[in-house]
Design a protein around this motif. Structure first.
Motif, PDB file in Angstrom:
ATOM      1  N   THR A 142      10.956  -2.943 -14.687  1.00  0.00           N
ATOM      2  CA  THR A 142      10.486  -2.137 -13.552  1.00  0.00           C
ATOM      3  C   THR A 142      11.533  -2.017 -12.452  1.00  0.00           C
ATOM      4  O   THR A 142      11.506  -1.081 -11.666  1.00  0.00           O
TER       5      THR A 142
ATOM      6  N   ARG B  66      15.359   1.370  -9.071  1.00  0.00           N
ATOM      7  CA  ARG B  66      16.777   1.769  -8.969  1.00  0.00           C
ATOM      8  C   ARG B  66      16.915   3.283  -9.155  1.00  0.00           C
ATOM      9  O   ARG B  66      17.709   3.927  -8.495  1.00  0.00           O
TER      10      ARG B  66
ATOM     11  N   SER C 115      16.685  -2.555  -2.321  1.00  0.00           N
ATOM     12  CA  SER C 115      15.673  -3.402  -1.680  1.00  0.00           C
ATOM     13  C   SER C 115      14.931  -2.631  -0.598  1.00  0.00           C
ATOM     14  O   SER C 115      13.710  -2.740  -0.475  1.00  0.00           O
TER      15      SER C 115
ATOM     16  N   SER D 252      12.720   0.111  -2.278  1.00  0.00           N
ATOM     17  CA  SER D 252      11.583  -0.416  -3.043  1.00  0.00           C
ATOM     18  C   SER D 252      10.552  -1.099  -2.150  1.00  0.00           C
ATOM     19  O   SER D 252       9.464  -1.423  -2.619  1.00  0.00           O
TER      20      SER D 252
ATOM     21  N   ARG E 270       6.328   2.372  -3.930  1.00  0.00           N
ATOM     22  CA  ARG E 270       5.671   1.379  -4.779  1.00  0.00           C
ATOM     23  C   ARG E 270       4.410   1.957  -5.437  1.00  0.00           C
ATOM     24  O   ARG E 270       4.161   1.715  -6.610  1.00  0.00           O
TER      25      ARG E 270
ATOM     26  N   ARG F 169       9.134  -7.893  -9.726  1.00  0.00           N
ATOM     27  CA  ARG F 169       8.940  -8.819  -8.605  1.00  0.00           C
ATOM     28  C   ARG F 169       7.455  -9.026  -8.299  1.00  0.00           C
ATOM     29  O   ARG F 169       7.084 -10.028  -7.694  1.00  0.00           O
ATOM     30  N   ASP F 170       6.634  -8.054  -8.693  1.00  0.00           N
ATOM     31  CA  ASP F 170       5.213  -8.074  -8.302  1.00  0.00           C
ATOM     32  C   ASP F 170       4.314  -7.812  -9.505  1.00  0.00           C
ATOM     33  O   ASP F 170       3.188  -7.357  -9.351  1.00  0.00           O
TER      34      ASP F 170
ATOM     35  N   ARG G 283      19.221  -9.924  -0.952  1.00  0.00           N
ATOM     36  CA  ARG G 283      18.166  -9.251  -1.710  1.00  0.00           C
ATOM     37  C   ARG G 283      16.955 -10.179  -1.892  1.00  0.00           C
ATOM     38  O   ARG G 283      15.814  -9.762  -1.740  1.00  0.00           O
TER      39      ARG G 283
ATOM     40  N   ASP H 299      13.444  -9.088  -0.515  1.00  0.00           N
ATOM     41  CA  ASP H 299      12.352  -8.889  -1.483  1.00  0.00           C
ATOM     42  C   ASP H 299      11.205  -9.875  -1.235  1.00  0.00           C
ATOM     43  O   ASP H 299      10.042  -9.566  -1.491  1.00  0.00           O
TER      44      ASP H 299
ATOM     45  N   ARG I  41       9.319  -8.896   2.509  1.00  0.00           N
ATOM     46  CA  ARG I  41       8.767  -7.575   2.837  1.00  0.00           C
ATOM     47  C   ARG I  41       7.242  -7.658   2.897  1.00  0.00           C
ATOM     48  O   ARG I  41       6.618  -8.532   2.279  1.00  0.00           O
TER      49      ARG I  41
HETATM   50  O1   DC Z   1      15.505  -6.489 -11.108  1.00  0.00           O
HETATM   51  P1   DC Z   1      16.462  -5.549 -10.376  1.00  0.00           P
HETATM   52  O2   DC Z   1      17.587  -6.258  -9.703  1.00  0.00           O
HETATM   53  O3   DC Z   1      16.927  -4.416 -11.197  1.00  0.00           O
HETATM   54  O4   DC Z   1      15.534  -4.924  -9.214  1.00  0.00           O
HETATM   55  C1   DC Z   1      16.051  -4.038  -8.269  1.00  0.00           C
HETATM   56  C2   DC Z   1      15.235  -4.111  -6.985  1.00  0.00           C
HETATM   57  O5   DC Z   1      13.989  -3.480  -7.186  1.00  0.00           O
HETATM   58  C3   DC Z   1      14.956  -5.490  -6.443  1.00  0.00           C
HETATM   59  O6   DC Z   1      15.855  -5.831  -5.408  1.00  0.00           O
HETATM   60  C4   DC Z   1      13.570  -5.424  -5.901  1.00  0.00           C
HETATM   61  C5   DC Z   1      12.993  -4.178  -6.484  1.00  0.00           C
HETATM   62  N1   DC Z   1      11.878  -4.417  -7.390  1.00  0.00           N
HETATM   63  C6   DC Z   1      10.636  -4.472  -6.848  1.00  0.00           C
HETATM   64  O7   DC Z   1      10.501  -4.391  -5.633  1.00  0.00           O
HETATM   65  N2   DC Z   1       9.549  -4.606  -7.640  1.00  0.00           N
HETATM   66  C7   DC Z   1       9.669  -4.698  -8.959  1.00  0.00           C
HETATM   67  N3   DC Z   1       8.581  -4.811  -9.714  1.00  0.00           N
HETATM   68  C8   DC Z   1      10.966  -4.662  -9.552  1.00  0.00           C
HETATM   69  C9   DC Z   1      12.059  -4.545  -8.730  1.00  0.00           C
END
Ligand code: DC
Length: 234
Positions: A35, A40, A99, A102, A108, A129-130, A179, A183, A186
């Motif tokens: 995700t 990105r 960051s 997102s 989102r 992340r979530d 980051r 992350d 937020r």
């Molecule tokens: O895993 P990554 O480094 O490719 O993720 C890029 C950014 O996307 C990360 O800094 C936070 C965001 N992200 C997010 O907020 N929620 C997710 N489910 C996946 C990534």
């Protein structure tokens, strides 16, 4: 026919989520969804359109941003309005801005809708992340991957080298720390260890070891389910 479960893998940058999730999905015959690549791709769209990273400007841009995913022998491919952007989304300027982009609720909401649609029938390993906290709080198996900052920097450097990029260790370290902080703090869906998640510290584990740990858990879940639910066919 086995019951296909949902496996979520969350954690900070460089904890090994993508490689682990991809390999776990391969072993179980599940679909792997990265995700972070989706956020990105939205960030790349904003950079290409010179859209300021403000909620208002992003809300105006989002109707023109269509993210789709496909899989080929290289793994997940990420498309922005039909264009394969899987390589471009790894650019440092995208990493630098993702960051902030997102963190916006308008972004989102759109991505979570797509993620829930893809995972609606289980049989997915989704990393982010979530995912265990917000996207699939009811997932059968939730993993929270962590690792020391020094080890995560080392992994990111190795990845950059593989892509043939010049990389600066201090800059990568700064970016990872910033980051993580962004992350995790937020307001909207911060990075947290989801309720019921199993935490795995990958600092001293090989990819094979972390994949085995998760696949074992998944198999245990599936066979326990079989034992306690004789009416369900696995
Ligand atoms: O895993 P990554 O480094 O490719 O993720 C890029 C950014 O996307 C990360 O800094 C936070 C965001 N992200 C997010 O907020 N929620 C997710 N489910 C996946 C990534």
């Amino acid at each position: 026919m086995s019951k296909a479960i949902t496996i979520t893998i969350d954690g900070p940058a460089g904890a090994g989520k993508s490689t682990t999730a991809r390999r776990v999905a391969e072993r179980l015959g599940y679909v792997y969804v990265d995700t972070g690549a989706m956020y990105r791709a939205v960030t790349l769209a904003a950079l290409e359109a010179n859209t300021p990273h403000t909620p208002q400007a992003m809300a105006a841009l989002m109707p023109d941003v269509h993210i789709t995913l496909a899989t080929d022998d290289r793994g997940q491919r990420t498309y922005l309005n039909g264009r394969d952007v899987s390589d471009e989304i790894r650019r440092p300027d995208v990493t630098g801005a993702v960051s902030v982009v997102s963190a916006m609720p308008v972004v989102r909401r759109a991505m979570v809708d797509i993620q829930r649609t893809i995972g609606a029938n289980g049989g997915v390993v989704m990393d982010g992340r979530d995912i265990g906290s917000v996207v699939f709080p009811g997932a059968e198996l939730k993993i929270f991957l962590v690792a020391d900052v020094a080890e995560r920097v080392r992994r990111r450097l190795a990845e950059a080298q593989l892509r043939g990029e010049q990389s600066d260790e201090a800059a990568i370290r700064r970016q990872i720390v910033e980051r993580d902080a962004y992350d995790s703090s937020r307001e909207e869906s911060p990075l947290v260890k989801p309720d019921g998640a199993i935490e795995i510290d990958t600092t001293n584990l090989t990819i094979d070891e972390q994949v085995d740990l998760i696949v074992d858990r998944a198999r245990k879940y599936l066979s326990a389910y079989n034992l306690v639910s004789p009416f369900f066919k696995l």
